[in-house]
Design an enzyme around this catalytic site. Sequence first.
Site, PDB file in Angstrom:
ATOM      1  N   TYR A 132      26.460  49.017  15.398  1.00  0.00           N
ATOM      2  CA  TYR A 132      25.409  48.449  16.252  1.00  0.00           C
ATOM      3  C   TYR A 132      25.883  48.290  17.693  1.00  0.00           C
ATOM      4  O   TYR A 132      25.640  47.266  18.326  1.00  0.00           O
ATOM      5  CB  TYR A 132      24.938  47.090  15.715  1.00  0.00           C
ATOM      6  CG  TYR A 132      24.621  47.138  14.251  1.00  0.00           C
ATOM      7  CD1 TYR A 132      23.578  47.939  13.794  1.00  0.00           C
ATOM      8  CD2 TYR A 132      25.369  46.430  13.326  1.00  0.00           C
ATOM      9  CE1 TYR A 132      23.298  48.024  12.442  1.00  0.00           C
ATOM     10  CE2 TYR A 132      25.089  46.511  11.972  1.00  0.00           C
ATOM     11  CZ  TYR A 132      24.051  47.306  11.537  1.00  0.00           C
ATOM     12  OH  TYR A 132      23.788  47.378  10.208  1.00  0.00           O
TER      13      TYR A 132
ATOM     14  N   ASP B 286      17.824  43.282  -4.542  1.00  0.00           N
ATOM     15  CA  ASP B 286      18.978  43.714  -3.754  1.00  0.00           C
ATOM     16  C   ASP B 286      19.930  42.519  -3.697  1.00  0.00           C
ATOM     17  O   ASP B 286      19.742  41.600  -2.900  1.00  0.00           O
ATOM     18  CB  ASP B 286      18.506  44.137  -2.356  1.00  0.00           C
ATOM     19  CG  ASP B 286      19.654  44.541  -1.446  1.00  0.00           C
ATOM     20  OD1 ASP B 286      20.818  44.301  -1.817  1.00  0.00           O
ATOM     21  OD2 ASP B 286      19.376  45.085  -0.361  1.00  0.00           O
TER      22      ASP B 286
ATOM     23  N   LYS C  48      28.995  45.193  -1.552  1.00  0.00           N
ATOM     24  CA  LYS C  48      29.835  44.258  -0.792  1.00  0.00           C
ATOM     25  C   LYS C  48      31.034  43.708  -1.573  1.00  0.00           C
ATOM     26  O   LYS C  48      32.086  44.306  -1.542  1.00  0.00           O
ATOM     27  CB  LYS C  48      28.960  43.152  -0.211  1.00  0.00           C
ATOM     28  CG  LYS C  48      28.053  43.712   0.905  1.00  0.00           C
ATOM     29  CD  LYS C  48      27.789  42.737   2.012  1.00  0.00           C
ATOM     30  CE  LYS C  48      27.289  43.453   3.247  1.00  0.00           C
ATOM     31  NZ  LYS C  48      25.832  43.602   3.315  1.00  0.00           N
TER      32      LYS C  48
HETATM   33  C1  LIG Z   1      25.000  44.871   3.555  1.00  0.00           C
HETATM   34  C2  LIG Z   1      23.722  45.005   2.819  1.00  0.00           C
HETATM   35  C3  LIG Z   1      23.186  46.279   2.513  1.00  0.00           C
HETATM   36  C4  LIG Z   1      23.822  47.555   2.962  1.00  0.00           C
HETATM   37  O1  LIG Z   1      25.084  47.769   2.410  1.00  0.00           O
HETATM   38  P1  LIG Z   1      26.109  48.773   3.134  1.00  0.00           P
HETATM   39  O2  LIG Z   1      27.283  48.805   2.214  1.00  0.00           O
HETATM   40  O3  LIG Z   1      26.407  48.178   4.464  1.00  0.00           O
HETATM   41  O4  LIG Z   1      25.422  50.090   3.248  1.00  0.00           O
HETATM   42  C5  LIG Z   1      21.998  46.316   1.811  1.00  0.00           C
HETATM   43  N1  LIG Z   1      21.376  45.197   1.397  1.00  0.00           N
HETATM   44  C6  LIG Z   1      21.875  43.967   1.660  1.00  0.00           C
HETATM   45  C7  LIG Z   1      21.152  42.754   1.164  1.00  0.00           C
HETATM   46  C8  LIG Z   1      23.052  43.824   2.390  1.00  0.00           C
HETATM   47  O5  LIG Z   1      23.521  42.612   2.682  1.00  0.00           O
END
Ligand SMILES: *Cc1c(COP(=O)(O)O)cnc(C)c1O
Length: 455
Positions: free
Chosen positions: A20, A266, A295
């Site tokens: 970014y 997610d 993550k």
């Molecule tokens: C960080 C994140 C993503 C994306 O993951 P990357 O490994 O950065 O591609 C998607 N959804 C949520 C909720 C996130 O916190």
Amino acid sequence: MTTDVDALLTLDAAHVWHPYASATAGVPPHVVESASGVRLRLVEADGTRRDVIDAMSSWWCAVHGYGVPELDSAATGQLQRMSHVMFGGLTHEPAIRLAERLVAMAPHPQPERAALNRVFLADSGSVSVEVAMKMALQCFAADDRPRRRILTVRGGYHGDTLHPMSVCDPDGGMHTLWRGTLPEQIFAPLPPAPADPSSGLDADAGEMAAWKDETARLFAEHADDIAAVILEPLLQGAGGMRIHDPECVRFLAELAREHGALVIFDEIATGFGRTGTLWAAERVGVTPDIMCVGKALTGGYLTLAATLCSDEVAQRISDRTGAVMHGPTFMGNPLACAVALASLDLLDAERLTRAAQFEGALEAGLGPLRSIAGVKDVRVIGAVGVVELEGDVDMTRATEAALAEGVWIRPFRGLIYTMPPYVCTDDDLATIVRGVKAAVRASVDAGYRASEESR
Ligand SMILES: *Cc1c(COP(=O)(O)O)cnc(C)c1O
């Protein structure tokens, strides 16, 4: 080691993109020489080194900290066998064991619904969201009138590749630039926040009723075109660090099911104990049909994510359209899978309980900032503490103020927050609170000065 920091930063500015960031007008980053425990070792231009607590857990993934002996030995052990092999036509124990483990630990608070029983390994969170969206759309792709859209709420964040971007907040996010080029998804209003953050997650009853009315109306209007609802249950992360009443998630999941749409959670940010339970799904009491994790999966060692789905979803896709049309080169990377398994071993009840208890220390430390001029809100849940300012943060001043207290943070927009490694001691947490407070003070002071100068 002697490091010519100036030379490195000159090269960095000449050739390296940062997240970014403008390629030409970026603020110089700090150079990290090594990391150990919960601390990063920064090296300055004059060669001095300082150890600072990583209050970000490296963007929320290094939950066990750095240089973790168990993770190091999982990685070196796996390196001696193989670092990587393709996953098409081949398989291996680390991926199989990891899938088995993820399925066993997946949330299942609604036992009447099908369990998440199948795992697609992806190489980043965004890719796992791509795969989740593909899965949902593929479930309807063979219909006479395929459902083509996804419903979500405003204020979310689901990743940076194009389809995940289409379900990020259309206004407040970083992707406004792309409006018109992305698929047009359906956005329900922002879910209501807890009315009194210090006494639970219940939203104001009137706000909740209005939100439900508007959301149900929107859903009904587009129902025959909605393949799935995608949500970050409980806590919206990079979209604005907002906590919402779990009732909103339950309501949307029920709406989806009434209208024959799928539910995608997610949990890339919320999973693995970050919000006080292993999964946010447990707290909201919903078993999703599809779930993304990432993550913290490898404890921050390597890039790995996964999309889990129920056998029903897997069956539907396979019967109707054959294969899931996705297969990254590094799918199921054995090194990452081996480290993930070791990381999940470390994530035992004791460590999860400890992370959940951060809520008390963060609330006690940051809560009093609610009464400071220039502070709009303080939100704490599990191992997440957020201070929202009235205006944007002065990044340089805020980060330097925290560093002076021995703490690394990375604010964005008006948000100064921490998601500490779960292995922080009480002293570490106290230091983090001091760092966040210093950053808030520096930003609010700067705001005062700016408003005086403009007078
Ligand atoms: C960080 C994140 C993503 C994306 O993951 P990357 O490994 O950065 O591609 C998607 N959804 C949520 C909720 C996130 O916190």
